[in-house]
Design a protein around this motif. Structure first.
Motif, PDB file in Angstrom:
ATOM      1  N   ILE A   1       0.836  -1.205   0.000  1.00  0.00           N
ATOM      2  CA  ILE A   1       0.000   0.000   0.000  1.00  0.00           C
ATOM      3  C   ILE A   1       0.870   1.253   0.000  1.00  0.00           C
ATOM      4  N   LEU A   2       1.888   1.275   0.863  1.00  0.00           N
ATOM      5  CA  LEU A   2       2.757   2.448   0.960  1.00  0.00           C
ATOM      6  C   LEU A   2       3.519   2.679  -0.339  1.00  0.00           C
ATOM      7  N   LEU A   3       3.962   1.602  -0.997  1.00  0.00           N
ATOM      8  CA  LEU A   3       4.681   1.753  -2.265  1.00  0.00           C
ATOM      9  C   LEU A   3       3.773   2.336  -3.347  1.00  0.00           C
ATOM     10  N   LEU A   4       2.524   1.887  -3.385  1.00  0.00           N
ATOM     11  CA  LEU A   4       1.591   2.414  -4.381  1.00  0.00           C
ATOM     12  C   LEU A   4       1.223   3.867  -4.080  1.00  0.00           C
ATOM     13  N   ILE A   5       1.076   4.206  -2.793  1.00  0.00           N
ATOM     14  CA  ILE A   5       0.811   5.598  -2.428  1.00  0.00           C
ATOM     15  C   ILE A   5       2.009   6.480  -2.783  1.00  0.00           C
ATOM     16  N   PHE A   6       3.210   5.945  -2.601  1.00  0.00           N
ATOM     17  CA  PHE A   6       4.418   6.680  -2.990  1.00  0.00           C
ATOM     18  C   PHE A   6       4.426   6.927  -4.499  1.00  0.00           C
ATOM     19  N   THR A   7       4.021   5.917  -5.267  1.00  0.00           N
ATOM     20  CA  THR A   7       3.951   6.068  -6.725  1.00  0.00           C
ATOM     21  C   THR A   7       2.948   7.154  -7.113  1.00  0.00           C
ATOM     22  N   ILE A   8       1.771   7.134  -6.477  1.00  0.00           N
ATOM     23  CA  ILE A   8       0.748   8.148  -6.743  1.00  0.00           C
ATOM     24  C   ILE A   8       1.270   9.535  -6.380  1.00  0.00           C
ATOM     25  N   SER A   9       1.939   9.639  -5.250  1.00  0.00           N
ATOM     26  CA  SER A   9       2.455  10.936  -4.800  1.00  0.00           C
ATOM     27  C   SER A   9       3.551  11.457  -5.723  1.00  0.00           C
ATOM     28  N   THR A  10       4.385  10.544  -6.231  1.00  0.00           N
ATOM     29  CA  THR A  10       5.430  10.952  -7.168  1.00  0.00           C
ATOM     30  C   THR A  10       4.820  11.485  -8.460  1.00  0.00           C
ATOM     31  N   ALA A  11       3.812  10.779  -8.972  1.00  0.00           N
ATOM     32  CA  ALA A  11       3.130  11.249 -10.186  1.00  0.00           C
ATOM     33  C   ALA A  11       2.463  12.596  -9.940  1.00  0.00           C
ATOM     34  N   LYS A  12       1.846  12.775  -8.770  1.00  0.00           N
ATOM     35  CA  LYS A  12       1.214  14.047  -8.434  1.00  0.00           C
ATOM     36  C   LYS A  12       2.236  15.172  -8.356  1.00  0.00           C
TER      37      LYS A  12
END
Length: 421
Positions: free
Chosen positions: A113-124
Motif C-alpha cells: 500500500i505504501l509503495l503504491l501511495i508513494f507512486t501516486i504521490s510521485t506522479a502528483k
C-alpha cells in the motif's frame, strides 16, 4: 472588492469549453484522491493497529512533493503541460487500479500500500506544477480570479464530501472505494486527453542548478510575488490552530466526536461558500489591502476560536477563518499567475508548492510544539497574534503590494524570464 457582479460574469467563464473540461478533470481527480486517502488510512490501521503507520502515509506523500518539485517545475516549462498532466493521471490511475485489484484479491500488505501511495504521490508531484500553470491559458486574464475561485470551490467540495463518500463506501470494503476512485481518475484522464490547450513552444534547456532554481530567482526579483508567497508561508506557519481541533473539542469545548466533525467541517464550509461568491463578483480595486485585511481577519478569527468556550462561537470563528483564507488564496494565486510570464509559470508554481506543502506540515508541528509548552489555547493565541504581526510587517516591507489596485497589470514580457535563467 466590488460588491456587484459583472453582467454575464458567471456565464462568460463557462463559455470556455477548455476550462470546463479542465475543471471537470480536476474535480473528478480531487474527489477520487480524497476518497482514496480515507480508505488507505482505515485499511492500514485495520491491518497493523499502529498509529505510527498512519504517519508513514503522510511521509511517503510529503517527500516526493518537496524533493521533486523543482524538477517538476522545470519540466512544466520545457514540455507540453497537458501531456505531463495526462501522463501523471494515467500513472496514478494504474496505481489505484493495482491497489483495488490486490485489495479485492486479498493480496495486499502494508508495504505494498505504501509503495503504491508513494507512486501516486510521485506522479502528483510532477503533475501539480503543470496543472497549476495551465489555468491562465484557458481563460482571459480578467476571468482568472473567478476561475481560481471556481477551482477552489471544487477543491473544498471534494474535501467536505470526498471523505464522507469514501467512508460510506468503505462499509462495502476498501476495494470498492479504490474501484470508484479509479473510475474518477479515468474520467479525469479522459477529460485531459480531450482538452484543447495551446502553449507557446517552450525553449528547451538542459536541467541545471541555474534552470532548476530559476523560479526562486524570479520570485526574489519580483517583490509583489515574493510578498504574497512569503505572506502565505508565515501565515500558515503561525495560524495552524486547526491541527489542535481534537484537543479543543475534548478539553476546551467538552464535546464528542460529533462536535469534532463539525469543527473540522466549518473552515471548509466557509471557504466553499466564499468561493461561490468570488466566482460571481470581480475584484476591481485595492486588491493588495483586501488581501492583507483578509489575512488579518484570519488571525482575528484564530484568536476568537482560541478564546471561545462555547461550540457555536468556535464554529463561527472557524467558518470565518475559512472564508477569509479563501479570499486571500484567490488573490495570492491569481496575482502570482498573472505576474509570471508563461515560460516561468511551471517553476514559479513549483516553488510556491514547496512553500505551501512545507508550511502546512511545519505549521502543524509548530502548533503541536507550542501546545505542549503553552497548552492548546496558548498555542492558538500565539498563532493568531503572530499572524497579525506578520501582516503589519509585510505591509511595511512590501509597500507596492499594499498599494496594488488591480490583479491584472501589464504582463511581464517573456524576455524577462530569460534574464533570470
Amino acid at each position: 472588492m466590488s460588491s456587484s457582479p459583472t453582467p454575464g460574469s458567471a456565464d462568460s467563464l463557462f463559455q470556455h469549453r477548455a476550462y470546463i473540461a479542465f475543471w471537470c478533470a480536476r474535480t473528478a481527480s480531487s474527489f477520487g484522491f480524497q476518497m482514496l486517502s480515507v480508505a488507505v488510512g482505515w485499511q492500514i490501521y485495520a491491518m497493523t493497529g499502529r498509529a505510527f503507520d498512519l504517519g508513514l502515509i503522510g511521509l511517503v506523500q510529503f517527500f516526493p512533493s518537496v524533493l521533486l518539485a523543482l524538477l517538476a517545475g522545470h519540466l512544466a516549462d520545457q514540455f507540453d503541460r497537458r501531456r505531463i498532466v495526462l501522463i501523471g493521471q494515467i500513472v496514478e490511475w494504474i496505481a489505484i487500479v493495482l491497489l483495488a485489484t490486490l485489495t479485492l484479491l486479498h493480496a495486499i500488505n502494508e508495504v505494498g500500500i505504501l509503495l503504491l501511495i508513494f507512486t501516486i504521490s510521485t506522479a502528483k508531484a510532477f503533475e501539480s506544477p503543470s496543472m497549476q500553470s495551465m489555468v491562465p491559458a484557458l481563460v482571459p486574464p480578467s476571468l482568472l480570479p473567478r476561475a481560481m475561485a471556481v477551482n477552489g470551490s471544487a477543491m473544498q467540495a471534494a474535501m467536505i464530501m470526498g471523505p464522507a463518500l469514501g467512508g460510506f463506501l468503505y462499509v462495502a470494503g476498501p476495494g470498492v472505494v479504490y474501484s470508484v476512485s479509479a473510475v474518477l481518475y479515468l474520467i479525469a484522464a479522459t477529460m485531459v486527453a480531450q482538452l484543447h490547450y495551446e502553449q507557446a513552444p517552450p525553449k528547451r534547456e538542459p536541467a541545471t542548478l541555474k534552470t532548476l532554481f530559476a523560479g526562486v530567482h524570479f520570485i526574489r526579483e519580483r517583490k509583489d510575488v515574493l510578498g504574497v508567497i512569503s505572506l502565505d508561508l508565515f501565515a500558515v506557519l503561525l495560524g495552524g490552530a486547526t491541527a489542535l481541533l481534537p484537543i479543543f473539542a475534548k478539553d476546551v469545548l467538552h464535546t464528542g466526536p460529533w462536535g469534532l466533525g463539525l469543527l473540522r467541517a466549518a473552515p471548509a464550509v466557509g471557504a466553499l461558500l466564499m468561493s461561490f461568491w468570488l466566482a460571481r463578483h470581480s475584484m476591481e480595486r485595492r486588491v493588495g489591502m483586501t488581501m492583507f485585511a483578509c489575512v488579518a481577519g484570519f488571525g482575528v478569527a484564530t484568536l476568537v476560536f482560541a478564546l471561545s468556550k462555547v461550540i457555536w462561537l468556535s464554529l463561527v470563528a472557524l467558518f470565518a477563518l475559512g472564508a477569509f483564507d479563501m479570499v486571500s488564496m484567490v488573490i495570492r494565486g491569481s496575482l502570482v499567475q498573472l505576474d509570471t510570464p508563461d515560460a516561468m509559470r511551471g517553476r514559479v508554481s513549483a516553488v510556491n508548492a514547496i512553500f505551501i506543502n512545507t508550511s502546512n506540515q511545519l505549521g502543524e508541528f509548530e502548533s503541536g510544539m507550542l501546545a505542549a509548552w503553552l497548552g492548546a489555547v496558548g498555542s492558538a493565541v500565539v498563532g493568531g497574534i503572530g499572524t497579525l504581526v506578520v501582516v503589519g510587517l509585510w505591509m511595511m516591507m512590501f509597500p507596492t503590494l499594499r498599494r496594488r489596485q488591480r490583479l491584472h497589470v501589464e504582463p511581464v514580457p517573456d524576455e524577462a524570464s530569460s534574464q533570470t535563467i
